[in-house]
Write a protein that holds these residues in place. Structure first.
Motif, PDB file in Angstrom:
ATOM      1  N   GLU A  61       0.844  -1.187   0.000  1.00  0.00           N
ATOM      2  CA  GLU A  61       0.000   0.000   0.000  1.00  0.00           C
ATOM      3  C   GLU A  61       0.889   1.250   0.000  1.00  0.00           C
ATOM      4  O   GLU A  61       1.554   1.548   1.007  1.00  0.00           O
ATOM      5  CB  GLU A  61      -0.912   0.006   1.232  1.00  0.00           C
ATOM      6  CG  GLU A  61      -1.874  -1.183   1.302  1.00  0.00           C
ATOM      7  CD  GLU A  61      -1.224  -2.476   1.795  1.00  0.00           C
ATOM      8  OE1 GLU A  61      -0.003  -2.456   2.070  1.00  0.00           O
ATOM      9  OE2 GLU A  61      -1.929  -3.487   1.885  1.00  0.00           O
ATOM     10  N   PRO A  62       0.953   2.012  -1.091  1.00  0.00           N
ATOM     11  CA  PRO A  62       1.858   3.172  -1.195  1.00  0.00           C
ATOM     12  C   PRO A  62       1.615   4.214  -0.107  1.00  0.00           C
ATOM     13  O   PRO A  62       2.548   4.887   0.335  1.00  0.00           O
ATOM     14  CB  PRO A  62       1.550   3.744  -2.588  1.00  0.00           C
ATOM     15  CG  PRO A  62       0.930   2.614  -3.339  1.00  0.00           C
ATOM     16  CD  PRO A  62       0.183   1.799  -2.323  1.00  0.00           C
ATOM     17  N   ARG A  63       0.370   4.371   0.327  1.00  0.00           N
ATOM     18  CA  ARG A  63       0.057   5.408   1.307  1.00  0.00           C
ATOM     19  C   ARG A  63       0.757   5.147   2.642  1.00  0.00           C
ATOM     20  O   ARG A  63       1.081   6.091   3.368  1.00  0.00           O
ATOM     21  CB  ARG A  63      -1.462   5.468   1.509  1.00  0.00           C
ATOM     22  CG  ARG A  63      -1.910   6.612   2.397  1.00  0.00           C
ATOM     23  CD  ARG A  63      -3.384   6.914   2.216  1.00  0.00           C
ATOM     24  NE  ARG A  63      -3.813   7.958   3.118  1.00  0.00           N
ATOM     25  CZ  ARG A  63      -4.530   7.764   4.218  1.00  0.00           C
ATOM     26  NH1 ARG A  63      -4.918   6.544   4.532  1.00  0.00           N
ATOM     27  NH2 ARG A  63      -4.883   8.763   5.001  1.00  0.00           N
ATOM     28  N   ILE A  64       1.007   3.896   2.956  1.00  0.00           N
ATOM     29  CA  ILE A  64       1.661   3.569   4.223  1.00  0.00           C
ATOM     30  C   ILE A  64       3.086   4.121   4.234  1.00  0.00           C
ATOM     31  O   ILE A  64       3.546   4.688   5.236  1.00  0.00           O
ATOM     32  CB  ILE A  64       1.665   2.054   4.459  1.00  0.00           C
ATOM     33  CG1 ILE A  64       0.234   1.523   4.573  1.00  0.00           C
ATOM     34  CG2 ILE A  64       2.452   1.702   5.715  1.00  0.00           C
ATOM     35  CD1 ILE A  64      -0.574   2.153   5.689  1.00  0.00           C
ATOM     36  N   SER A  65       3.801   3.975   3.140  1.00  0.00           N
ATOM     37  CA  SER A  65       5.170   4.508   3.068  1.00  0.00           C
ATOM     38  C   SER A  65       5.176   6.013   3.256  1.00  0.00           C
ATOM     39  O   SER A  65       6.056   6.570   3.932  1.00  0.00           O
ATOM     40  CB  SER A  65       5.800   4.137   1.724  1.00  0.00           C
ATOM     41  OG  SER A  65       5.883   2.740   1.581  1.00  0.00           O
ATOM     42  N   ALA A  66       4.179   6.696   2.673  1.00  0.00           N
ATOM     43  CA  ALA A  66       4.088   8.148   2.830  1.00  0.00           C
ATOM     44  C   ALA A  66       3.802   8.522   4.282  1.00  0.00           C
ATOM     45  O   ALA A  66       4.376   9.491   4.806  1.00  0.00           O
ATOM     46  CB  ALA A  66       2.995   8.694   1.907  1.00  0.00           C
ATOM     47  N   LEU A  67       2.943   7.758   4.936  1.00  0.00           N
ATOM     48  CA  LEU A  67       2.623   8.048   6.334  1.00  0.00           C
ATOM     49  C   LEU A  67       3.842   7.817   7.231  1.00  0.00           C
ATOM     50  O   LEU A  67       4.099   8.593   8.163  1.00  0.00           O
ATOM     51  CB  LEU A  67       1.457   7.172   6.798  1.00  0.00           C
ATOM     52  CG  LEU A  67       0.071   7.546   6.254  1.00  0.00           C
ATOM     53  CD1 LEU A  67      -0.949   6.464   6.600  1.00  0.00           C
ATOM     54  CD2 LEU A  67      -0.376   8.892   6.832  1.00  0.00           C
ATOM     55  N   LEU A  68       4.600   6.772   6.959  1.00  0.00           N
ATOM     56  CA  LEU A  68       5.787   6.491   7.771  1.00  0.00           C
ATOM     57  C   LEU A  68       6.855   7.563   7.600  1.00  0.00           C
ATOM     58  O   LEU A  68       7.689   7.762   8.490  1.00  0.00           O
ATOM     59  CB  LEU A  68       6.362   5.115   7.410  1.00  0.00           C
ATOM     60  CG  LEU A  68       5.534   3.903   7.853  1.00  0.00           C
ATOM     61  CD1 LEU A  68       6.155   2.622   7.320  1.00  0.00           C
ATOM     62  CD2 LEU A  68       5.431   3.845   9.374  1.00  0.00           C
ATOM     63  N   ALA A  69       6.845   8.253   6.465  1.00  0.00           N
ATOM     64  CA  ALA A  69       7.811   9.330   6.235  1.00  0.00           C
ATOM     65  C   ALA A  69       7.416  10.619   6.946  1.00  0.00           C
ATOM     66  O   ALA A  69       8.220  11.546   7.038  1.00  0.00           O
ATOM     67  CB  ALA A  69       7.955   9.578   4.737  1.00  0.00           C
ATOM     68  N   ASP A  70       6.177  10.689   7.456  1.00  0.00           N
ATOM     69  CA  ASP A  70       5.691  11.874   8.149  1.00  0.00           C
ATOM     70  C   ASP A  70       5.918  11.709   9.647  1.00  0.00           C
ATOM     71  O   ASP A  70       5.304  10.868  10.293  1.00  0.00           O
ATOM     72  CB  ASP A  70       4.192  12.055   7.868  1.00  0.00           C
ATOM     73  CG  ASP A  70       3.624  13.307   8.525  1.00  0.00           C
ATOM     74  OD1 ASP A  70       4.370  13.988   9.264  1.00  0.00           O
ATOM     75  OD2 ASP A  70       2.429  13.588   8.310  1.00  0.00           O
ATOM     76  N   PRO A  71       6.817  12.497  10.252  1.00  0.00           N
ATOM     77  CA  PRO A  71       7.147  12.319  11.671  1.00  0.00           C
ATOM     78  C   PRO A  71       5.998  12.633  12.621  1.00  0.00           C
ATOM     79  O   PRO A  71       6.073  12.290  13.800  1.00  0.00           O
ATOM     80  CB  PRO A  71       8.325  13.280  11.885  1.00  0.00           C
ATOM     81  CG  PRO A  71       8.171  14.306  10.824  1.00  0.00           C
ATOM     82  CD  PRO A  71       7.583  13.599   9.639  1.00  0.00           C
ATOM     83  N   GLU A  72       4.940  13.272  12.120  1.00  0.00           N
ATOM     84  CA  GLU A  72       3.821  13.611  12.994  1.00  0.00           C
ATOM     85  C   GLU A  72       2.590  12.740  12.739  1.00  0.00           C
ATOM     86  O   GLU A  72       1.555  12.924  13.378  1.00  0.00           O
ATOM     87  CB  GLU A  72       3.440  15.094  12.814  1.00  0.00           C
ATOM     88  CG  GLU A  72       4.569  16.049  13.185  1.00  0.00           C
ATOM     89  CD  GLU A  72       4.165  17.503  13.014  1.00  0.00           C
ATOM     90  OE1 GLU A  72       3.028  17.751  12.557  1.00  0.00           O
ATOM     91  OE2 GLU A  72       4.989  18.384  13.333  1.00  0.00           O
TER      92      GLU A  72
END
Length: 293
Positions: A61-72
């Motif tokens: 799921e691509p969105r998970i990688s984006a969320l993990l890159a967001d420190p908040e």
């Protein structure tokens, strides 16, 4: 009057959790993991520390990688496909920022099946024993495989196939251990790829023959015109090893102990796959026969 017990250290609390836990620092590196996370990702804390999760694991799921890159980012994601070293797991993931410590986060990974309830509504306890045993087995397997590769480089042309056989058997055992680790979770779907049927049979025969005294003759009767088959080669070899070994045992007391492995094109052969609700054409047949009683 009972004296008050001291509060356990946070590291002890994390180590005692049944879920995989990771502490992520502001630079997206792993600062701490618990033993369950070491087991899930197949690496020690020393090898994980300082590296981002994406360095050794990926999500479909691509969105998970984006969320993990967001420190908040703070989120809960269920039934994700996590791939580590080409092995897929179904997991639930939580990400929790640490208040008053910007950039620090705690990730938890729970394999599907952990903490769920059975059909009667009772809490289902995951069987950790197979996974712990599997972890202990895989450590010496890595050493054996490394030694076999060293032997292959130094061995004579005559002995080199034996070194390759050791490496192949170690890989097969490791795959069996991986399946044991998956007990209690959703079964993995076999990987079907074009497979040389006769090579799989010969690998199985070589494995069985290595552990025997040669008193039973194992003959091949192959149809050379057969094409590659769609199969999980490792699983197929395991089935063949069991069949050939059982046949050798059965033929051991015969006057002329012989096992024959035959392949052929069987036109019209149909298997009724009840689980899938339909008939499946299986035109290629493997027959393992013996001269035993």
């Amino acid at each position: 009057m009972t004296a008050a017990l001291a509060m356990p250290d946070p590291a002890v609390l994390i180590a005692g959790m049944v879920f995989a836990v990771m502490v992520i620092d502001p630079d997206h590196g792993i600062a701490q993991v618990n033993p369950v996370a070491e087991e899930l990702f197949g690496r020690s804390e020393a090898r994980l520390r300082g590296r981002p999760v994406a360095a050794f694991a990926r999500f479909e799921e691509p969105r998970i990688s984006a969320l993990l890159a967001d420190p908040e980012a703070q989120f809960v994601a269920r039934d994700l496909t996590l791939t580590v070293d080409d092995r897929q797991r179904r997991v639930n993931l939580t990400c929790s920022p640490v208040p008053a410590h910007p950039g620090w986060r705690v990730l938890t990974f729970s394999e599907i099946g952990q903490g769920e309830r059975d059909e009667d509504g009772d809490e289902r306890v995951e069987l950790r024993a197979p996974a712990v045993l599997a972890h202990e087995i895989k450590n010496p397997l890595s050493a054996i495989r490394g030694a076999s590769q060293l032997l292959e480089r130094r061995a004579s042309d005559r002995d080199r196939p034996l070194a390759r056989l050791i490496a192949g058997e170690v890989d097969r055992i490791a795959q069996l251990v991986d399946r044991m680790q998956q007990l209690g979770s959703r079964p993995a779907t076999p990987s079907k790829e074009p497979c040389n049927l006769h090579q799989a049979i010969r690998n199985a025969i070589a494995t069985v023959s290595t552990g025997r005294d040669g008193s039973v003759s194992i003959d091949e009767a192959f149809d050379p015109s057969l094409p590659p088959v769609a199969a999980d080669a490792a699983t197929l070899e395991q089935v063949l090893i069991n069949l050939v070994a059982n046949a050798c045992d059965a033929a051991g007391d015969a006057e002329h102990p012989t096992v024959t492995v035959r392949t052929r094109f069987a036109s019209g052969l149909v298997f009724n796959a009840i689980r899938f609700g339909k008939s499946t054409r299986l035109p290629i047949e493997i027959i393992v026969s013996d001269t035993g009683p």
